[in-house]
Design an enzyme around this catalytic site. Structure first.
Site, PDB file in Angstrom:
ATOM      1  N   GLU A   9     -18.981  -4.996  11.310  1.00  0.00           N
ATOM      2  CA  GLU A   9     -19.879  -4.156  12.110  1.00  0.00           C
ATOM      3  C   GLU A   9     -20.923  -4.976  12.872  1.00  0.00           C
ATOM      4  OE1 GLU A   9     -18.147  -1.719   8.836  1.00  0.00           O
ATOM      5  OE2 GLU A   9     -19.173  -3.658   8.918  1.00  0.00           O
TER       6      GLU A   9
ATOM      7  N   ARG B 104     -25.028  -1.606   8.364  1.00  0.00           N
ATOM      8  CA  ARG B 104     -24.787  -3.027   8.137  1.00  0.00           C
ATOM      9  C   ARG B 104     -25.145  -3.865   9.367  1.00  0.00           C
ATOM     10  NH1 ARG B 104     -20.601  -3.319   3.806  1.00  0.00           N
ATOM     11  NH2 ARG B 104     -19.892  -5.303   4.652  1.00  0.00           N
TER      12      ARG B 104
ATOM     13  N   LYS C 137       0.839  -1.187   0.000  1.00  0.00           N
ATOM     14  CA  LYS C 137       0.000   0.000   0.000  1.00  0.00           C
ATOM     15  C   LYS C 137       0.884   1.249   0.000  1.00  0.00           C
ATOM     16  CE  LYS C 137      -4.345   1.553   2.057  1.00  0.00           C
ATOM     17  NZ  LYS C 137      -5.374   1.289   3.086  1.00  0.00           N
TER      18      LYS C 137
END
Length: 621
Positions: A365, A393, A280
């Site tokens: 979540e 969610r 990344k």
């Protein structure tokens, strides 16, 4: 050499000489750093996926083939390679190019994404549709190791194993989601990254054992137990046991190696997972060194990596972070939970001060909410900090596991209301609607930074489920002198006028104050009510205002359906004031695109000008 000039439309990358792939990747990275430094956006994730995206484009034909990016914040290279380079001049601006894949933007974007862990399900859907309709075409999904921590991804993997035709899942493993990955899957993938391959281990074991007679017996036994050896030694055996072919890990910055692997995978008549290792922030030293900071970044100086406009005013997130440290010191039963967002929610500070009372569960979540419910059921006070659009969610868990049991879970709902450039998948404009009907849940919204701190004091002392929602904006410091004690279900009257009464929710109180100032200039005397409890109508205050005012106005950064305004209007009817003039200041739209918060408020006429226009229209009647 400017290779990017040769990329005018989709599939043009196939005209590039393969000896120039590294140079093209370098040009793409320079372009991305340049554009994101001006416009802001997701940088580190896109820099890491450049060669990976190039390799897929070299193997696929667009728009016939289908490529789904999980979350979608790593799709900038895909946009460049499908002829949208000019669109980066308006990246994430109102009316400009989205920072995520959008089907209305290009035929090469086959599926809208924005939240994590959805790509495998969508890819499988495309693959099944292709087979049933007897169409041709390749289907691939790119999912990060962070997104693979989401439960929906495992549901999809379980189902994917039943598919009997080609579907390529590329696991983009950069050891990061938004924050650094946590949990068992991260450890599992790390073992694959650093461990030797099965064949290397197998050869070493056999060589050692065959050096003695006793070892020969053991070796023969092991040969008969090949599957048992593989169970413990083969990388990716978890996926293999599900019935999905696994390949990898391979270098995610070697285009030719990936092209060779992808081509073979697409020709297999079964699902396959290709584990690709990337870095990344690759190619820009500051993004590589600080990938969390450059995940989603504001405009910055390319030479120094510093954000150009350094914020001096604290945000509501900053206020929350500071308050959590104080609350943690005062109450040793207070614990904090987040879902791969410790930095974004400000809980990274709490995690350093109280590591034993901080839990980052990854992109999960639903698990976060029920995990908190379990702790609350046994006497702890969990604070669950999640963005508004992500908390959606966990709707069932909030209802079933927290509210129906009346558990003392505190929801710190960040990014509530309009969030701006991230667009329709990230706008927090539904939370009043999806939380207000939860049985026993109390939902609060602060008018300024000072009230926010007091609301968290109130929440800790509360008995039952409670949520505090706040925006991503700078914390408002006005109206400090208005500081009525918080009383359950009661509003706070800020201005007590005689002509028009405005009921404003949370961060819209500051906008409502502007409306009041504008109305006074027109010789209209307004009242302003701070709606502290956005899912409870304060009947006493409402009746008082209905008796004294000609016009009632509501202001909120929430969709109209199920919002505070609808509840207020319904209560007016119930109380016998159906004939009273009412002005609705909510977002009358199902979804809201990307753009600045000021632009979006203006478009949906919930800013000062828009509300004043609506008021003036009825005031002169």
């Amino acid at each position: 050499m400017n290779l990017l000039n040769k990329i005018i439309s989709e599939n043009d990358i196939k005209k590039i000489n393969k000896n120039d792939y590294d140079l093209l990747a370098e040009e793409i990275r320079e372009f991305l750093v340049s554009k994101v430094s001006i416009k802001g956006g997701h940088l580190a994730s896109n820099l890491g996926a450049v060669e990976l995206t190039m390799a897929l484009h070299l193997c696929m034909d667009f728009p016939e083939d289908k490529l789904i990016f999980d979350v979608g914040h790593q799709a900038y290279t895909h946009k460049i390679l499908t002829g949208r380079r000019e669109g980066f001049s308006t990246l994430r601006e109102y009316g400009g190019m989205s920072g995520f894949p959008k089907t209305i933007e290009s035929e090469c974007d086959c599926f809208n994404t924005g939240h994590s862990s959805t790509s495998i399900s969508a890819a499988m859907g495309f693959a099944v549709s292709r087979d049933i309709c007897k169409k041709r075409g390749r289907v691939a999904a790119v999912i990060g190791d962070g997104s693979l921590t989401g439960g929906m991804a495992y549901e999809a993997l379980n189902s994917l194993a039943q598919l009997k035709s080609s579907c390529v899942i590329v696991l983009n493993d950069n050891e990061m989601s938004i924050d650094k990955n946590v949990g068992g899957l991260s450890k599992y993938l790390n073992n694959i990254r650093v461990g030797s391959t099965y064949n290397e281990i197998k050869m070493g074991v056999e060589s050692s054992l065959l050096s003695s007679k006793a070892g020969e017996v053991v070796a023969k036994t092991l040969k008969k137990s090949k599957d048992t050896i593989k169970q413990f030694l083969v990388p990716g055996m978890f996926f293999e046991e599900l019935g999905i072919t696994y390949v990898g890990p391979i270098d995610g910055h070697d285009v030719n190696a990936m092209v060779s692997t992808f081509e073979k995978a697409f020709n297999l008549n079964r699902p396959i997972i290709i584990h690709v290792k990337t870095k990344k922030g690759m190619g820009y030293k500051y993004a590589s060194k600080y990938p969390e900071y450059f995940h989603g970044v504001s405009p910055f100086d390319v030479k120094t990596g510093h954000v150009i406009e350094k914020k001096e005013v604290p945000s509501y997130t900053d206020i929350f972070a500071h308050k959590m440290l104080k609350l943690g010191k005062e109450n040793d039963k207070l614990v904090a939970v987040t879902a791969a967002m410790s930095v974004g929610t400000g809980l990274n500070k709490f995690s350093k001060e109280y590591p034993d009372r901080f839990f980052d569960v990854g992109i999960a979540e639903q698990h976060a909410v029920t995990f908190a419910a379990g702790m609350a059921a046994d006497g702890l006070i969990p604070v669950v900090a999640i963005y508004s659009s992500f908390l959606q969610r966990a709707y069932d868990q909030i209802l079933h596991d927290v509210c129906l049991q009346k558990l003392h879970v505190i929801f710190a709902i960040d990014r509530s209301g309009l969030v701006g450039p991230d667009g329709e998948t990230h706008q927090g404009i539904y939370d009043i609607s999806y939380l207000s009907h939860m049985p026993g849940l109390t939902v609060m919204a602060p008018k300024n930074r000072y009230e926010m701190e007091k609301m968290f004091d109130y929440a800790v002392a509360f008995d039952g489920p409670i949520a505090i929602k706040y925006s991503r904006a700078d914390a408002y410091a006005g109206l400090k002198e208005y500081d009525a004690p918080i009383v359950y279900g009661r509003n706070e009257v800020i201005y007590n006028g005689s002509d028009i009464c405005i009921f404003a929710c949370g961060n819209m109180v500051a906008e409502a104050e502007k409306v009041c100032n504008s109305l006074r200039e027109k010789e209209i005397n307004p009242s302003l009510v701070n709606v502290r409890f956005v899912n409870i109508i304060d009947e006493e205050t409402l009746k008082d205002m209905l008796d004294k005012h000609k016009v009632i106005v509501s202001m909120e950064e929430n969709v109209k359906i199920g919002g505070y305004g609808q509840m207020l209007k319904a209560k007016m009817f119930d109380l016998g004031y159906a004939d009273k003039i009412y002005v609705d200041g909510s977002i009358d739209a199902g979804k809201v695109e990307h753009g600045s918060i000021a632009q979006l408020r203006a478009k949906y006429e919930i800013d000062c000008a828009g509300i004043c226009k609506k008021i003036e229209k009825v005031w002169r009647q």
